[in-house]
Structure formats: structure tokens, C-alpha cells
Design a protein around this motif. Sequence first.
Motif, PDB file in Angstrom:
ATOM      1  N   SER A   8      26.767  41.035  48.085  1.00 25.57           N
ATOM      2  CA  SER A   8      28.033  41.461  47.507  1.00 25.57           C
ATOM      3  C   SER A   8      29.118  40.453  47.850  1.00 25.57           C
ATOM      4  O   SER A   8      29.204  40.017  49.005  1.00 25.57           O
ATOM      5  CB  SER A   8      28.414  42.854  48.043  1.00 25.57           C
ATOM      6  N   PRO A   9      29.918  40.034  46.840  1.00 23.09           N
ATOM      7  CA  PRO A   9      30.001  40.549  45.474  1.00 23.09           C
ATOM      8  C   PRO A   9      28.769  40.187  44.647  1.00 23.09           C
ATOM      9  O   PRO A   9      28.103  39.190  44.895  1.00 23.09           O
ATOM     10  CB  PRO A   9      31.254  39.876  44.919  1.00 23.09           C
TER      11      PRO A   9
ATOM     12  N   TRP B 245      28.501  42.044  37.709  1.00 22.60           N
ATOM     13  CA  TRP B 245      28.662  43.432  37.254  1.00 22.60           C
ATOM     14  C   TRP B 245      27.574  43.864  36.277  1.00 22.60           C
ATOM     15  O   TRP B 245      27.253  45.038  36.186  1.00 22.60           O
ATOM     16  CB  TRP B 245      30.046  43.666  36.667  1.00 22.60           C
TER      17      TRP B 245
ATOM     18  N   ARG C 131      44.527  46.710  40.324  1.00 19.55           N
ATOM     19  CA  ARG C 131      44.504  47.304  38.979  1.00 19.55           C
ATOM     20  C   ARG C 131      45.867  47.165  38.306  1.00 19.55           C
ATOM     21  O   ARG C 131      45.956  46.970  37.095  1.00 19.55           O
ATOM     22  CB  ARG C 131      44.096  48.777  39.056  1.00 19.55           C
TER      23      ARG C 131
ATOM     24  N   GLU D 175      36.975  44.538  42.333  1.00 20.57           N
ATOM     25  CA  GLU D 175      36.225  45.787  42.443  1.00 20.57           C
ATOM     26  C   GLU D 175      35.114  45.888  41.409  1.00 20.57           C
ATOM     27  O   GLU D 175      34.184  46.676  41.570  1.00 20.57           O
ATOM     28  CB  GLU D 175      37.162  46.986  42.314  1.00 20.57           C
TER      29      GLU D 175
ATOM     30  N   SER E 175      31.443  45.306  42.757  1.00 18.79           N
ATOM     31  CA  SER E 175      30.928  46.202  43.787  1.00 18.79           C
ATOM     32  C   SER E 175      30.890  47.618  43.237  1.00 18.79           C
ATOM     33  O   SER E 175      31.725  47.994  42.408  1.00 18.79           O
ATOM     34  CB  SER E 175      31.831  46.162  45.031  1.00 18.79           C
TER      35      SER E 175
ATOM     36  N   GLY F 268      33.265  50.166  46.320  1.00 18.61           N
ATOM     37  CA  GLY F 268      34.684  50.043  46.623  1.00 18.61           C
ATOM     38  C   GLY F 268      35.061  48.790  47.383  1.00 18.61           C
ATOM     39  O   GLY F 268      36.175  48.712  47.923  1.00 18.61           O
TER      40      GLY F 268
ATOM     41  N   HIS G 281      35.928  44.628  47.851  1.00 16.72           N
ATOM     42  CA  HIS G 281      36.592  43.513  47.162  1.00 16.72           C
ATOM     43  C   HIS G 281      37.809  43.943  46.338  1.00 16.72           C
ATOM     44  O   HIS G 281      38.137  43.305  45.335  1.00 16.72           O
ATOM     45  CB  HIS G 281      35.603  42.768  46.256  1.00 16.72           C
ATOM     46  N   ARG G 282      38.479  44.998  46.738  1.00 12.67           N
ATOM     47  CA  ARG G 282      39.646  45.457  45.979  1.00 12.67           C
ATOM     48  C   ARG G 282      40.840  44.518  46.098  1.00 12.67           C
ATOM     49  O   ARG G 282      41.790  44.637  45.332  1.00 12.67           O
ATOM     50  CB  ARG G 282      40.036  46.870  46.428  1.00 12.67           C
TER      51      ARG G 282
END
Length: 468
Positions: free
Chosen positions: A197-198, A201, A410, A427, A430, A433, A435-436
Amino acid sequence: MMLRGERQADFAYQAVYRYMINLINEVSTDARVKLPSLRQLAGRLNVSISTIQYAYSLLEKEGRVYSVAKSGYYAWPLLESARPLGSGDLLDRLYAAGRHPGTMVLSADEPALLASLDDTLMRLERELVRQYPRHLQPWSQSCGVWELRAALAARYTSSPSRCWHADDVFVGADLRGVLDILIETLGLRGTTVIVESPCDWLILRLFQDAGVRIVELPWMQDGSLDRAALEQYLRDEPIHLALFSSAVSLPSGVAWTCEDRIAVAQLLDHYGCWLLENDTFGELGFMAPRGTLRERVNPERLMVFSSFDKMLGSEAPYGYLLSRHLNSELQRQFLLRSFRLSSIRQRAIARLYQSGRIDQHLHTLRKRLHEQSLQMGQRLVQHLGEQVTFQMPVAGATFWLEANRVVDMRQVFQRLLAQQVVIAPGELFSLGGLHRQHLRLSHAFHGQPDLDVALAALSDALRQAQIG
């Protein structure tokens, strides 16, 4: 609509592609719209199913459509990005936003944009069409044509004990389709898989949709893997499969050290854990190859997957898998999936390998990627200064940035959307939750005059989205 007669002036899939673009552009609702099936379009346009599959693969790669297992293809709604902050799926909104004309997509990861072999493939294909008339083209090779499978097997063979044969290679319409088959063949539904991770996706979503329990192993800040955590997971969890990159982990840009490769290989072997190696960016390192993880692991517990599009361009969307085991079941699954791939296009790719043209191309592509990354690094320092931390990438076409202050990423994403700029919040890479405070930015551009404006907007968005 009749497409058969257009072959001399154009390839059929190109006409299908244009038809589909017009069809998708007619979508003006914020609800998802199901598109015609492969068979429906093949009958409507009087072309082969493989031609439709190829056009759909290009559209999916461009983020214009998405597929749902056992359901079909859907067009991304044009109004998706207009939804209020926090509503809907973030990945859905990212793809939808990228469809709008005039949008600057900084979220992409397309190395071949700097140097593709699309034109070369088209020329080779035209030459091969004359050698292999349509009535002589075999469409029954469900796992890929022998020439391409043999070329890949030779490419991956490094010693008598680490050798591959054409029968060990399986080629599918795209990477998603190949991974779907792999999940089904290995019976991964309900099992536990450990991933670095990361993580990409696409891989995360496919495993999640298949009901696979994912354990995420983050790379540490010093660029090493947490071996102690890996050993604990292997010892305490029912993990039979580990998914790691071959040489460089993207988007984090971490390159395997020799020590980590040896230690991880020993741990996997000790606990009898299989390695599924992601080689998508294995040949896109800027410097001389440092070795791959597969060279250290037990070859009897190894499978490798990759695709051509990152190296060659959009005209080569195929994915492929190398496996010495479960070959009869893999052949059955590929046959059931009915990938009717163009044998001519596959032969054209095979010739790139056989002639050595692929190595010449990779040399040029790596050089351009490296140069572009240096220029982008300077711009990031100039515009973002003390706002982010990053390491210079050693492969691929992206930067992995971490905000130095706590921000609502976000909100950063949404503020930039309002200015027609798309980033990839961390995010997305992952499911747990992580790597925000990160984001991925592309550096593979052909002289973007608005890049400085976009980076200035990112700086403002990061500042305005600070928490506390």
C-alpha cells in the motif's frame, strides 16, 4: 451502419470507437446508462465481437465507460462531478470529471503519452494484413496467439530454473479481464490476500468486488517494507497470496532494495505463500534495472501479470498473465470468457519484441519520463513549496505527494474540479482509510501551457482545505 467495407481506409474498431463516442456523448443524465452488449453492437454494426471488445477496452481505459461483472458496460454520467461534496463514490466522480471537455487531468498514469508505438503498431498491422488475409486469421486462440506468448515467455526467462514457455502465458483483452479470470481460477473469493500500500485502485476494486479480504502493508517513510509486520501477518493470518510490485511500487515510487527482496522472498517461502507479482511498471524504471522480486522467490509459487499499454500506448490494451500452474483451468476460463482478440494486432506486438524495437522504444520512453519528472519536480517546488513533501520518482509517470499540514483532501479534489482540474486523492489507493493526506499527480504531459495555473490552483486548494 455497415463497417465491413471501410477496412481499406480505416480499421473497423476505429469506426466502432467513433460510433461509441457519439453514443456516449448522447448521455445527459446523472444516472448510469447501460450500453449495448458486445453481441448487440456486433449485430448492429456488422463487425466481429472482438472488434467491439477492443473498442470498449479503449473507451474503458480512457474513463468513458466502465464494466460491471455479469452485467455489461455503462457510460459514466456527465453530471456526476456536479454532485455535492461527499456524495457518491470518489472514483466515480474522478472518472466522470475527466470526461468533460477542457478538463486538465492530473490524475492519470499514462507513461506512453510521452512516446507511444501506436503508429508503429498500425503500420505493422497493415503489413501483416497483407500476409494474413482475413480468412486465414485464426480466432480460436483463446489464450493469445503463439507468437506473442512465445515472445513474452522468452522475455521473462532469465535462467534454466527461472524459465517460461509459451503455454505458461495467457493474453486477455485487458488487465481487468485477466485479473477477473485469475481471481476465479485461484478461488480467491472469501480468502485473504496481502497487498502493498498504496496499491492501484483497479486491483483494489476488483479484489473488493470479488469478496477478497485485503490486508494492506504500507511502505515505510524510509522506502523499505515493514518486514516484521509482513512476518506477523504471514504467521497469524490465513494468507496464501501476496501481491507485490516487481521492481518499483507505484504510485509511491519506492524501489525494492536488494535486502528487502531477499528478506521478503525468504518469508514467503518459509510460510508457503504464493507471490502474485505486478510487473505493469517493471520496465519503466529510469535507471538500469536493479532486479525484480520474482528473481528471488520460489518459482514454483509465482505468478506474474502485466499489460502492454503503459509501455506501448492505447493501441495495445491487452493484459497478460504468466503461470506455470493451473494451466488447464486457466485455459478453460479464458475459453469461457471468449476473448476474440485480433491475431494481427498480437502478431504486430510480437514483432516489436522479436525485432528488438521494444528495447529501443523503452530507452526513449525512459529518457523522456526521467526528463519530464525533473521538470515537474522543479514546478512542484516552485508552486507548492513547503506545502507538500515528495521524493523524486524513479519510474513511471507520476508523483506521490504528501501534505505537510492536515488537510481535507476531498475538499481539495472538489475545489479543483470547480476549476476543471482533476487530481487523484491518496485514499483511492487504499481500502482501509490510508493515505488521506496524499495525492497522485501525473508528469506525462506534452507541453501543457496551463500546468502552472493548475499547480497554483492546487496550492490555493491545499491552503483553503487545511483542518485546524
